[in-house]
Design a protein around this motif. Structure first.
Motif, short mmCIF file in Angstrom:
data_model
loop_
_atom_site.label_atom_id
_atom_site.label_comp_id
_atom_site.label_asym_id
_atom_site.label_seq_id
_atom_site.Cartn_x
_atom_site.Cartn_y
_atom_site.Cartn_z
N ASN A 1 -28.42 -52.25 4.01
CA ASN A 1 -29.85 -51.91 3.91
C ASN A 1 -30.53 -52.71 2.81
O ASN A 1 -31.65 -53.20 2.98
CB ASN A 1 -30.01 -50.41 3.64
N VAL A 2 -29.87 -52.83 1.66
CA VAL A 2 -30.44 -53.59 0.55
C VAL A 2 -30.61 -55.05 0.93
O VAL A 2 -31.64 -55.68 0.64
CB VAL A 2 -29.54 -53.45 -0.70
N ALA A 3 -29.59 -55.62 1.59
CA ALA A 3 -29.67 -57.02 2.00
C ALA A 3 -30.81 -57.25 2.99
O ALA A 3 -31.47 -58.29 2.96
CB ALA A 3 -28.34 -57.45 2.63
N ALA A 4 -31.06 -56.27 3.85
CA ALA A 4 -32.09 -56.43 4.87
C ALA A 4 -33.49 -56.15 4.35
O ALA A 4 -34.46 -56.78 4.79
CB ALA A 4 -31.78 -55.50 6.05
N ARG A 5 -33.61 -55.20 3.39
CA ARG A 5 -34.93 -54.71 3.03
C ARG A 5 -35.29 -54.86 1.56
O ARG A 5 -36.45 -54.66 1.19
CB ARG A 5 -35.03 -53.23 3.42
N MET B 1 -21.37 -46.65 1.45
CA MET B 1 -21.74 -47.73 0.52
C MET B 1 -21.95 -49.04 1.27
O MET B 1 -22.88 -49.80 0.95
CB MET B 1 -20.64 -47.90 -0.53
N SER B 2 -21.10 -49.31 2.26
CA SER B 2 -21.25 -50.53 3.04
C SER B 2 -22.60 -50.55 3.76
O SER B 2 -23.30 -51.58 3.77
CB SER B 2 -20.10 -50.64 4.04
N ASN B 3 -22.96 -49.42 4.34
CA ASN B 3 -24.26 -49.33 5.01
C ASN B 3 -25.41 -49.50 4.04
O ASN B 3 -26.43 -50.12 4.35
CB ASN B 3 -24.39 -47.98 5.73
N THR B 4 -25.25 -48.95 2.84
CA THR B 4 -26.29 -49.09 1.82
C THR B 4 -26.49 -50.54 1.43
O THR B 4 -27.63 -51.02 1.30
CB THR B 4 -25.94 -48.25 0.58
N LEU B 5 -25.38 -51.27 1.25
CA LEU B 5 -25.50 -52.70 0.91
C LEU B 5 -26.17 -53.47 2.04
O LEU B 5 -26.96 -54.40 1.79
CB LEU B 5 -24.12 -53.27 0.61
N ASP C 1 -37.04 -50.75 -1.20
CA ASP C 1 -37.28 -50.17 0.12
C ASP C 1 -36.05 -49.47 0.67
O ASP C 1 -36.16 -48.57 1.51
CB ASP C 1 -37.74 -51.25 1.10
N ALA C 2 -34.85 -49.87 0.21
CA ALA C 2 -33.62 -49.27 0.73
C ALA C 2 -33.26 -47.97 0.02
O ALA C 2 -32.40 -47.23 0.50
CB ALA C 2 -32.46 -50.26 0.60
N LEU C 3 -33.92 -47.68 -1.09
CA LEU C 3 -33.56 -46.51 -1.88
C LEU C 3 -33.88 -45.21 -1.14
O LEU C 3 -34.97 -45.03 -0.62
CB LEU C 3 -34.31 -46.53 -3.22
N THR C 4 -32.91 -44.30 -1.11
CA THR C 4 -33.09 -42.98 -0.52
C THR C 4 -32.54 -41.95 -1.50
O THR C 4 -32.05 -42.29 -2.58
CB THR C 4 -32.35 -42.85 0.83
N GLY C 5 -32.59 -40.68 -1.12
CA GLY C 5 -31.95 -39.64 -1.92
C GLY C 5 -32.91 -38.95 -2.87
O GLY C 5 -34.11 -39.23 -2.91
N PRO C 6 -32.38 -38.02 -3.67
CA PRO C 6 -33.24 -37.19 -4.52
C PRO C 6 -34.02 -37.97 -5.57
O PRO C 6 -35.16 -37.60 -5.89
CB PRO C 6 -32.26 -36.20 -5.16
N ALA C 7 -33.44 -39.05 -6.11
CA ALA C 7 -34.18 -39.83 -7.10
C ALA C 7 -35.40 -40.50 -6.48
O ALA C 7 -36.46 -40.60 -7.09
CB ALA C 7 -33.27 -40.88 -7.73
#
Length: 260
Positions: A200-204, A194-198, A208-214
């Protein structure tokens, strides 16, 4: 020794009031903390009311740090003075402080779980949503924070976003805790993700940060996830977030996933 920024009476000794009292005192403010309960319950003695009036008369700022539903009652009960009267609510307007001439709102965009942690966070370059008297910017500057003006018409939407960022995220964390325990994976591994995801969101940005099956419109995997989740509550929460993620990626969400 630097001169004190001023005198502040903080009304309310709960988590927010205690955190503000500590943070202001740490930056040189002369702080007096006053419990709100005797005021809201109308049980304050004459001696307490006299002492409060004396404290308010000397104050540069009176900060009302109570629940939103109690702000108006507390403000109406406080004696008038030349001080700046503030509340710390994110959603409320300045009308609740109407008995007083100089008014403002000072809401930290930060969760304050206890007095010590809260004070530390208030002093750690915190962002404060402000509205009202110009002195607010000086108060924020004294705390080492950043002031952002939020217009009265936008305060409820601003606070809704803050609630999503803090409380709704916590609800998702509770779901992760339950599932991590069930599958036997250390929950700290998910916190790292989750920390890495946040980051990514802050940077991009979120899209653009969304990954995964959805993001891939992988409905087969998503349906398998829903079937594997242990409860109806888990499935409802997963379905709502998954559908929102898929729409963020620009996908048409199947009815069985976008449904209630």
């Amino acid at each position: 020794m630097n001169e004190s920024p001023g005198r502040c009476v903080v009304v309310g000794t709960g988590r927010a009031g205690a955190a503000f009292s500590r943070a202001l005192a740490a930056t040189g403010w002369v702080v007096t903390s006053v419990p709100a309960r005797p005021i809201t319950a109308n049980t304050a003695s004459q001696k307490e009311l006299t002492e409060l009036a004396e404290q308010v008369a000397l104050a540069d700022v009176v900060l009302i740090a109570v629940s939103d539903t109690a702000i108006e009652t507390v403000a109406a009960a406080l004696p008038g003075s030349s001080a700046l009267y503030l509340h710390a609510s994110g959603a409320s307007g300045l009308d609740l402080l109407a008995p007083h001439q100089r008014v403002g709102s000072l809401h930290p965009l930060m969760s304050l779980p206890d007095a010590e942690t809260g004070a530390r966070r208030l002093l750690d370059h915190c962002t404060f949503a402000i509205d009202g008297d110009p002195l607010l910017r000086d108060i924020v500057e004294s705390l080492g924070g950043q002031a952002v003006e939020v217009a009265p018409s936008q305060r409820v939407a601003y606070h809704a976003a803050a609630t999503i960022a803090a409380n709704h995220l916590t609800a998702l964390c509770a779901q992760i805790e339950r599932l991590a325990e069930e599958v036997g994976v250390p929950v700290a591994a998910y916190w790292s993700m989750m920390s890495n995801t946040l980051d990514n969101v802050a940077a991009r940005g979120a899209a653009d940060a969304l990954t995964g099956p959805a993001a891939r419109a992988d409905w087969v995997t998503i349906r398998a996830h829903l079937a594997a989740l242990p409860s109806d509550d888990d499935r409802r929460l997963y379905r709502a977030c998954c559908a929102a993620a898929a729409r963020l990626a620009g996908h048409q969400v199947p009815a069985d996933i976008d449904g209630p």
